[in-house]
Scaffold this motif. Structure first.
Motif, PDB file in Angstrom:
ATOM      1  N   ASN B  36       0.945  -1.146  -0.026  1.00 52.10           N
ATOM      2  CA  ASN B  36      -0.075   0.182  -0.116  1.00 52.10           C
ATOM      3  C   ASN B  36       0.891   1.079  -0.155  1.00 52.10           C
ATOM      4  O   ASN B  36       1.258   1.773   1.033  1.00 52.10           O
ATOM      5  N   PHE B  37       1.150   1.723  -1.305  1.00 54.17           N
ATOM      6  CA  PHE B  37       2.354   2.962  -1.364  1.00 54.17           C
ATOM      7  C   PHE B  37       1.694   4.180  -0.775  1.00 54.17           C
ATOM      8  O   PHE B  37       2.314   5.111  -0.490  1.00 54.17           O
ATOM      9  N   ALA B  38       0.332   4.364  -0.625  1.00 59.11           N
ATOM     10  CA  ALA B  38      -0.306   5.368   0.012  1.00 59.11           C
ATOM     11  C   ALA B  38      -0.114   5.262   1.332  1.00 59.11           C
ATOM     12  O   ALA B  38      -0.813   6.509   2.128  1.00 59.11           O
ATOM     13  N   VAL B  80      -8.402   8.974  10.307  1.00 59.41           N
ATOM     14  CA  VAL B  80      -7.462   8.425   9.424  1.00 59.41           C
ATOM     15  C   VAL B  80      -7.672   6.816   9.190  1.00 59.41           C
ATOM     16  O   VAL B  80      -7.754   6.379   7.784  1.00 59.41           O
ATOM     17  N   GLY B  81      -8.407   6.316  10.059  1.00 60.20           N
ATOM     18  CA  GLY B  81      -8.865   4.666   9.852  1.00 60.20           C
ATOM     19  C   GLY B  81      -9.916   4.842   8.809  1.00 60.20           C
ATOM     20  O   GLY B  81      -9.983   3.803   7.838  1.00 60.20           O
ATOM     21  N   ILE B  82     -10.907   5.862   8.990  1.00 60.09           N
ATOM     22  CA  ILE B  82     -11.945   5.740   8.115  1.00 60.09           C
ATOM     23  C   ILE B  82     -11.602   6.285   6.689  1.00 60.09           C
ATOM     24  O   ILE B  82     -11.714   5.534   5.775  1.00 60.09           O
ATOM     25  N   ILE B  83     -10.323   7.288   6.205  1.00 59.73           N
ATOM     26  CA  ILE B  83      -9.676   7.436   5.251  1.00 59.73           C
ATOM     27  C   ILE B  83      -9.343   6.252   4.640  1.00 59.73           C
ATOM     28  O   ILE B  83      -9.485   5.935   3.563  1.00 59.73           O
ATOM     29  N   GLY B  84      -8.598   5.380   5.389  1.00 62.76           N
ATOM     30  CA  GLY B  84      -8.238   4.089   5.008  1.00 62.76           C
ATOM     31  C   GLY B  84      -9.125   3.173   4.230  1.00 62.76           C
ATOM     32  O   GLY B  84      -9.158   2.757   3.284  1.00 62.76           O
ATOM     33  N   ILE B  85     -10.506   3.254   4.962  1.00 65.69           N
ATOM     34  CA  ILE B  85     -11.393   2.072   4.672  1.00 65.69           C
ATOM     35  C   ILE B  85     -11.836   2.819   3.304  1.00 65.69           C
ATOM     36  O   ILE B  85     -12.053   2.019   2.241  1.00 65.69           O
ATOM     37  N   VAL B 105       0.133   0.487  -8.914  1.00 66.01           N
ATOM     38  CA  VAL B 105       0.314   1.648  -9.714  1.00 66.01           C
ATOM     39  C   VAL B 105      -0.988   2.392  -9.040  1.00 66.01           C
ATOM     40  O   VAL B 105      -0.824   3.785  -8.762  1.00 66.01           O
ATOM     41  N   SER B 106      -2.135   1.863  -8.719  1.00 65.58           N
ATOM     42  CA  SER B 106      -3.245   2.438  -8.362  1.00 65.58           C
ATOM     43  C   SER B 106      -2.918   3.082  -6.700  1.00 65.58           C
ATOM     44  O   SER B 106      -3.216   4.278  -6.596  1.00 65.58           O
ATOM     45  N   ALA B 107      -2.032   2.300  -6.044  1.00 70.42           N
ATOM     46  CA  ALA B 107      -1.721   2.733  -4.990  1.00 70.42           C
ATOM     47  C   ALA B 107      -0.660   4.268  -4.956  1.00 70.42           C
ATOM     48  O   ALA B 107      -0.775   5.012  -4.190  1.00 70.42           O
ATOM     49  N   LEU B 108       0.185   4.038  -5.938  1.00 65.00           N
ATOM     50  CA  LEU B 108       1.023   5.301  -6.165  1.00 65.00           C
ATOM     51  C   LEU B 108       0.194   6.456  -6.486  1.00 65.00           C
ATOM     52  O   LEU B 108       0.331   7.611  -6.119  1.00 65.00           O
ATOM     53  N   GLY B 109      -0.848   6.125  -7.579  1.00 65.79           N
ATOM     54  CA  GLY B 109      -1.692   7.216  -7.723  1.00 65.79           C
ATOM     55  C   GLY B 109      -2.419   7.918  -6.663  1.00 65.79           C
ATOM     56  O   GLY B 109      -2.538   9.256  -6.357  1.00 65.79           O
ATOM     57  N   ALA B 110      -3.048   6.889  -5.710  1.00 65.48           N
ATOM     58  CA  ALA B 110      -3.525   7.443  -4.504  1.00 65.48           C
ATOM     59  C   ALA B 110      -2.572   8.350  -3.732  1.00 65.48           C
ATOM     60  O   ALA B 110      -2.919   9.350  -3.176  1.00 65.48           O
ATOM     61  N   SER B 111      -1.288   7.530  -3.608  1.00 63.95           N
ATOM     62  CA  SER B 111      -0.195   8.431  -2.733  1.00 63.95           C
ATOM     63  C   SER B 111      -0.190   9.799  -3.425  1.00 63.95           C
ATOM     64  O   SER B 111       0.033  11.037  -2.650  1.00 63.95           O
ATOM     65  N   ASN B 224       5.879  18.057   7.120  1.00 67.42           N
ATOM     66  CA  ASN B 224       5.658  18.598   5.847  1.00 67.42           C
ATOM     67  C   ASN B 224       4.849  17.590   4.988  1.00 67.42           C
ATOM     68  O   ASN B 224       4.804  16.480   5.244  1.00 67.42           O
ATOM     69  N   PHE B 225       4.318  17.966   3.762  1.00 65.34           N
ATOM     70  CA  PHE B 225       3.341  17.100   3.041  1.00 65.34           C
ATOM     71  C   PHE B 225       3.998  16.187   2.522  1.00 65.34           C
ATOM     72  O   PHE B 225       3.427  14.987   1.925  1.00 65.34           O
ATOM     73  N   LEU B 226       5.453  16.203   2.190  1.00 61.82           N
ATOM     74  CA  LEU B 226       6.176  15.231   1.511  1.00 61.82           C
ATOM     75  C   LEU B 226       6.801  14.181   2.178  1.00 61.82           C
ATOM     76  O   LEU B 226       7.210  13.162   1.985  1.00 61.82           O
ATOM     77  N   MET B 227       6.768  14.342   3.766  1.00 63.65           N
ATOM     78  CA  MET B 227       7.458  13.593   4.574  1.00 63.65           C
ATOM     79  C   MET B 227       6.793  11.929   4.582  1.00 63.65           C
ATOM     80  O   MET B 227       7.480  11.168   5.191  1.00 63.65           O
ATOM     81  N   GLY B 228       5.787  11.977   4.087  1.00 70.05           N
ATOM     82  CA  GLY B 228       5.029  10.499   4.074  1.00 70.05           C
ATOM     83  C   GLY B 228       5.980   9.598   3.406  1.00 70.05           C
ATOM     84  O   GLY B 228       6.012   8.499   3.440  1.00 70.05           O
ATOM     85  N   TRP B 229       6.418  10.235   2.130  1.00 71.81           N
ATOM     86  CA  TRP B 229       7.146   9.426   1.067  1.00 71.81           C
ATOM     87  C   TRP B 229       8.461   8.756   1.961  1.00 71.81           C
ATOM     88  O   TRP B 229       8.623   7.479   1.929  1.00 71.81           O
ATOM     89  N   LEU B 230       9.510   9.636   2.574  1.00 72.74           N
ATOM     90  CA  LEU B 230      10.423   9.061   3.395  1.00 72.74           C
ATOM     91  C   LEU B 230      10.168   8.121   4.434  1.00 72.74           C
ATOM     92  O   LEU B 230      10.624   7.026   4.522  1.00 72.74           O
ATOM     93  N   TYR B 231       9.181   8.481   5.338  1.00 76.21           N
ATOM     94  CA  TYR B 231       8.986   7.624   6.382  1.00 76.21           C
ATOM     95  C   TYR B 231       8.309   6.422   6.000  1.00 76.21           C
ATOM     96  O   TYR B 231       8.581   5.345   6.719  1.00 76.21           O
ATOM     97  N   GLY B 232       7.387   6.659   4.998  1.00 74.71           N
ATOM     98  CA  GLY B 232       6.695   5.242   4.384  1.00 74.71           C
ATOM     99  C   GLY B 232       7.613   4.385   3.919  1.00 74.71           C
ATOM    100  O   GLY B 232       7.497   3.178   4.314  1.00 74.71           O
ATOM    101  N   LEU B 233       8.826   4.878   3.335  1.00 70.75           N
ATOM    102  CA  LEU B 233       9.756   3.993   2.874  1.00 70.75           C
ATOM    103  C   LEU B 233      10.433   3.206   3.613  1.00 70.75           C
ATOM    104  O   LEU B 233      10.847   2.113   3.666  1.00 70.75           O
ATOM    105  N   LYS B 234      10.814   4.208   4.715  1.00 66.82           N
ATOM    106  CA  LYS B 234      11.540   3.586   6.011  1.00 66.82           C
ATOM    107  C   LYS B 234      10.860   2.535   6.549  1.00 66.82           C
ATOM    108  O   LYS B 234      11.352   1.372   7.043  1.00 66.82           O
TER     109      LYS B 234
END
Lengths: 318, 301
Positions: B36-38, B80-85, B105-111, B224-234
């Motif tokens: 789930n890349f998002a 956030v849980g509701i957004i996840g659903i 790819v859908s997950a990347l788009g959602a991200s 920051n709005f981009l921090m999700g990428w790095l934390y998500g990756l880690k």
């Protein structure tokens, strides 16, 4: 001639005349589309045909671009001569990194390839060996020179890039339809069965990786001479993600689909410019919607067909 | 020694955060075999929602520091849980039968969609968490001053992880989640509503990620709005190190990654901090191709 071929010829003719009626800005957009299309075709070999989840293709592209940039700015070797060398070095790098990880399954391979592209980017930012210029990158790369003609304007680059794309399409087409290509597809469908039939699956996977890496190295050379300035940010994880998306969204394994995918992924955000800051939002939503409506990609590859005439099946029926 | 202990506790605190995010990856992967890349962006949404609620409701002033933050965390986790659903319903459910990479790819788009919505709503600049919420105290442990917030963070992630572990191991729903992870078809035959289980997983995972978002906001003070990428990756690395799909593995992987990264940044090189994380990953996968606790799946013939 069937309909598909006629459409192909029309598209090629329109593209060939495109620089005559487009302004410089849009020619440059087409150049970017071409560059991504070649990169995506080389990734397609690994991801689409062999079924290896590879999300780090920008690493090989970076090796090619930096090889060209460093040797050109330091030793003034002409760009064209550096193209084969960039490909070879990217291929060697591809071999070295892929060798220990080629046996990893699916998603594990995915995360490791992400790791490779990030390590390469961090190494470039940290000015490894003191030759990559850190986060500023390298500037002053010269233009390619072919038989005395210097490729300089975007219009020149248009033909340079799209002819290279044409050559790549031809070579990849030949490779796809060779014994080698069939073996890769077999591995993608079922690598255990392939192994059982005597296909050396890790060997073939590794070769697919190396071919993809060499091609990305060539594109790195073109990119470096087109931009004349390169920095690590051009080779981030994000670039790899874009290439990955082009292949899957276009239709993995289908070259028409991938070229169309490059038009959509690189071209659409340009068309959305009027939405200004919301354009990436629309882009993300569009990716989800396109995947839902075309889960196989926009133009999925046709199943392989084999000519069985030599079996004389038709005559038996008569 | 002082430096070592400081970096170790820092690493444990960050490791706890990684582990919480990693749990979201690993639970979703366990049930749906989907990366789930998002998820990283759900974590940033948690951080931003936390900031908004913190500033607008003034809970901390009304019911005290600890109660306020606790309530805030529960609210954010729910949202956030509701957004996840919703994410699962819209972007993943139609692709459940499709090729696995289509869902990626859908997950990347959602991200991309989430990150840019955050940018449009909150702006592209760093947003600052109020820095005087938690008292700036340091706890004296063996003559070394450890900031209180680190201990609280570690405690909070430990409590959440224990709660999750007990939920998955001891309750009926938890058993159903495990069953769906092993074999969806068989789980359906046993009368488990797999769609409901997937929705529950897509509630719990993002909820934990949202909680981690608030923790990062409180710990570092800026988001920051981009921090999700790095934390998500880690966090994804952490999940893979532990063996993706394995819940204790994600916890272990998160802690290992946090500590290694923190010590590596201090003793090896700060500039190479992110590369160290990937290097650890590659080495572990070369030695153990399915992660530390990942079971060795025999190839099906």
């Amino acid at each position: 001639m069937n309909r598909k071929r006629i459409i192909d010829i029309i598209i090629i003719l329109v593209l060939a005349c495109a620089p005559l009626f487009l302004n410089t800005y849009w020619v440059d957009v087409l150049n970017n589309i071409g560059i991504y299309a070649i990169l995506a075709l080389s990734l397609n070999f690994i991801l689409g045909h062999t079924g290896l989840f590879h999300m780090g293709h920008a690493a090989f592209y970076a090796i090619g671009a930096y090889t060209t940039a460093i040797l050109n700015t330091m030793y003034h070797i002409p760009i064209i001569w550096l193209m084969p060398l960039s490909g070879v070095l990217a291929g060697i790098f591809g071999y070295l990194v892929a060798r220990p990880i080629i046996h990893l399954r699916g998603d594990y391979l995915l995360i490791v390839t992400i790791g490779i592209v990030e390590i390469v980017r961090i190494a470039l930012v940290n000015n490894i060996f003191g030759i990559t210029g850190g986060s500023n990158g390298i500037f002053g790369i010269s233009r390619p020179k072919l038989w005395g003609f210097v490729i300089r304007r975007p219009q020149d680059f248009f033909y340079y890039i799209w002819i290279f794309l044409g050559i790549s399409v031809y070579l990849f087409y030949r490779l796809e339809n060779s014994r080698f290509g069939r073996a890769l597809n077999y591995i993608k469908e079922d690598d255990l069965a392939a192994e059982g039939s005597g296909v050396d699956s890790s060997g073939y996977k590794l070769k697919a990786f190396i071919i993809g890496a060499i091609w990305a190295g060539f594109v790195g050379n073109i990119y470096a001479s087109k931009m004349t300035i390169i920095s690590p940010e051009s080779f981030s994880f994000w670039e790899s993600v874009i290439l990955f998306v082009i292949v899957i969204l276009g239709g993995s394994g289908s070259m028409r689909g991938i070229i169309l995918g490059s038009f959509l992924i690189i071209g659409l955000p340009e068309l959305f410019r009027q939405f200004a800051s919301a354009r990436m939002l629309i882009f993300g939503a569009a990716m989800v919607v396109m995947m839902i409506f075309r889960p196989q990609g926009i133009i999925p590859p046709k199943p392989r067909t084999y000519n069985l005439d030599f079996l004389k099946l038709g005559e038996a029926e008569k | 020694m002082e430096l070592f202990i400081q970096q170790l506790t820092n690493g444990l605190a960050i490791g706890g955060i990684y582990a919480l995010i990693a749990l979201g990856y690993t639970m979703v992967y366990g049930v749906m075999k989907l990366i789930n890349f998002a998820h990283g962006d759900l974590f940033s949404i948690g951080a931003y929602l936390g900031l908004t609620l913190l500033l607008s409701l003034g809970l901390v002033d009304k019911i005290g520091v600890l109660g306020g933050i606790l309530l805030l965390m529960l609210m954010v986790m729910g949202l956030v849980g509701i957004i996840g659903i919703i994410l699962e319903r819209v972007a993943y459910r139609p692709l459940r039968k499709a090729d696995r990479l289509s869902a990626v790819v859908s997950a990347l788009g959602a991200s991309i969609f989430f990150a840019n919505s955050l940018m449009l709503i909150y702006g592209a600049k760093f947003r600052v968490y109020p820095h005087n919420i938690l008292p700036k105290m340091a706890v004296d442990i063996l003559g070394m001053k450890i900031p209180l917030i680190r201990i609280l963070l570690l405690l909070a992630s430990f409590i959440l992880m224990t709660a999750l572990y007990l939920f998955v191991q001891k309750t009926k729903t938890g058993t159903a989640i495990r069953a769906a992870a092993i074999d969806q078809g068989a789980a359906k035959l046993m009368g488990i509503n797999v769609n409901k289980i997937i929705s529950i997983v897509f509630f719990i995972g993002p909820a934990l990620g949202g909680a981690a978002g608030i923790m990062v906001g409180l710990y570092y003070g800026q988001i920051n709005f981009l921090m999700g990428w790095l934390y998500g990756l880690k966090a994804f690395i952490a999940a893979v190190i532990g063996g993706i799909g394995n819940i204790p593995g994600a916890m272990l992987g998160g802690i290992i990654l946090g500590v290694v990264e923190s010590l590596g940044a201090a003793y090896v090189s700060f500039a190479w901090k992110d590369a160290i994380a990937f290097l650890v990953l590659i080495i572990i996968l070369i030695v153990r191709p399915t992660g530390i606790l990942g079971e060795r799946v025999a190839e099906k013939v």
